[in-house]
Design an enzyme around this catalytic site. Structure first.
Site: not given
Ligand code: FAD
Ligand code: EPU
Length: 339
Positions: A165, A239, A335
């Site tokens: 991240r 997250s 994050e």
């Molecule tokens: P924004 O929110 O618009 O911007 C994020 C940051 O990047 C800001 O600081 C912005 O200034 C900068 N930025 C954006 N575009 C550019 C550009 N073109 N050039 C320079 N800087 C830029 N993230 C994960 O890694 N794994 C996940 O599984 C995951 N699951 C998610 C689930 C949900 C439901 C949600 C809401 C979010 C999740 N995220 C996850 C976080 C998010 O989706 C990612 O970080 C995504 O890459 C953000 O993209 P965005 O275009 O919305 O960025």
């Molecule tokens: N858990 C709990 N309680 C909760 C949630 C999670 O106990 O309410 C524990 C469980 O043991 C579970 C473990 O946490 O097995 C991991 O949970 P999960 O598989 O849901 O994944 P996570 O670690 O919570 C991470 C990423 C996600 C990504 C998933 C799948 C980070 C910060 N988050 O979540 O990314 O989608 O793994 O790979 O690394 C994001 O970055 O926005 C994001 C959603």
């Protein structure tokens, strides 16, 4: 053509649905738009924020500067050989649409990252990751404009300092570069990665044909829909915190008191502990405070039920950090990007 607007609401442009406004707002659709924008001398010293899909930002106040929404589109194959395809993608393309495009072409590498919200340009910012895969594995290079010099620059893999991240764009060079294009190297003979988490369990068992990229993508989509709130229904940014990495020594010591604390070794002397577990055990899961709260199915996701402010979410996040630290001596780092 650039259209500069003023006092624009950002409520529908961030997935938390926080109701703030930008003093100035502009959409850019090409490198040329960006160059034109950077030459507007009146705006040179105004604070700037680059916005993609707004799915990883928390607005805590009105933005008294210029919000630049990156809408640069385009997916082109720039190189191909027997094993790989190199695809150059505009920063404003929707991430999940790129994933579906690659799955449909049978080019492997992005399928485990299905359904992550946001744009392609933001993906390198925190080296997005899910289900055992991060973009650093398929990332080839990116193009960006340096806002200090107005020059175009290319960042190769090693320039980006990708980590869990994180990247140079999130820390050392925060706010300096506007990413315009990202190139990925995709695999024409994909190796499916189904070892992580619940992917195996969520594969379609009625389908007896060999596994495809689409089967993996569908399984990931199914898991994500079951676990994570849809921002169209409840405001959130995924997250809120990163999963903390602690020393093996600290982990072993904590295990004597909290025997069921999960942990995954990440290096010889570090263990990653799920923040969701820590937050749930500290009693926060499902708790609601007015318009904001901690999601009922995933304690790592803070939510805005509607009408909540960034300040309220920030205050809640600080209380969670303090209580997890008090109980476990573990620091949770955010994050989400605070603005
Ligand atoms: P924004 O929110 O618009 O911007 C994020 C940051 O990047 C800001 O600081 C912005 O200034 C900068 N930025 C954006 N575009 C550019 C550009 N073109 N050039 C320079 N800087 C830029 N993230 C994960 O890694 N794994 C996940 O599984 C995951 N699951 C998610 C689930 C949900 C439901 C949600 C809401 C979010 C999740 N995220 C996850 C976080 C998010 O989706 C990612 O970080 C995504 O890459 C953000 O993209 P965005 O275009 O919305 O960025
Ligand atoms: N858990 C709990 N309680 C909760 C949630 C999670 O106990 O309410 C524990 C469980 O043991 C579970 C473990 O946490 O097995 C991991 O949970 P999960 O598989 O849901 O994944 P996570 O670690 O919570 C991470 C990423 C996600 C990504 C998933 C799948 C980070 C910060 N988050 O979540 O990314 O989608 O793994 O790979 O690394 C994001 O970055 O926005 C994001 C959603």
């Amino acid at each position: 053509m650039l259209t500069l607007q003023s006092n624009v609401s950002l409520r529908t442009l961030n997935t938390f649905g926080i109701d703030v406004s930008a003093r100035y707002f502009v959409e850019i659709n090409s490198d040329e738009d960006l160059q034109t924008l950077l030459q507007l001398t009146d705006l040179r010293h105004v604070p700037r924020l680059i916005l993609g899909g707004g799915s990883n930002v928390l607005f805590t106040r009105n933005f008294e500067g210029l919000v630049v929404k990156n809408c640069i589109k385009g997916i082109e194959v720039v190189q191909e050989n027997a094993e790989h395809s190199w695809v150059r993608v505009g920063a404003g393309e929707i991430w999940h649409e790129l994933v579906l495009y690659c799955v449909q072409k049978n080019w492997g590498g992005l399928e485990n990252l299905s359904l992550i919200p946001g744009t392609v340009g933001a993906a390198p910012m925190q080296n997005i990751g899910a289900y055992g895969v991060e973009i650093k594995e398929t990332f080839e290079q990116l193009e960006a404009i340096d806002t200090e010099t107005g020059q175009k620059c290319v960042f190769e893999h090693h320039d980006c300092h990708f980590g869990y991240r994180e990247s140079i764009f999130k820390y050392q060079a925060r706010g300096r570069y506007i990413i315009t294009h990202v190139t990925f190297r995709l695999n024409k003979t994909p190796v499916l990665n189904v070892a992580y988490g619940d992917i195996q369990k969520n594969l379609d068992v009625t389908d007896t044909r060999p596994l495809t990229l689409k089967s993996v993508s569908d399984a990931v989509i199914k898991i994500r829909r079951s676990k994570l709130p849809d921002p169209a229904e409840i405001g959130n940014a995924g997250s809120f915190f990163k999963n903390p990495e602690i020393s093996t020594q600290q982990y072993d010591a904590l295990k004597t008191e909290f025997a069921d604390m999960p942990g995954y070794p990440t290096a010889p002397n570090t263990v990653k502990v799920p923040a969701g577990w820590l937050i749930e055990q500290a009693g926060w899961k499902g708790k609601r405070f007015g318009s904001v709260g901690v999601h009922v199915r995933q304690a790592l996701v803070l939510v805005n039920y509607g009408g909540g402010t960034g300040g309220e979410i920030k205050a809640l996040s600080e209380k969670i950090q303090a209580s997890v630290y008090e109980k476990y001596g573990i620091e949770l780092n955010t994050e989400v990007n605070f603005v």
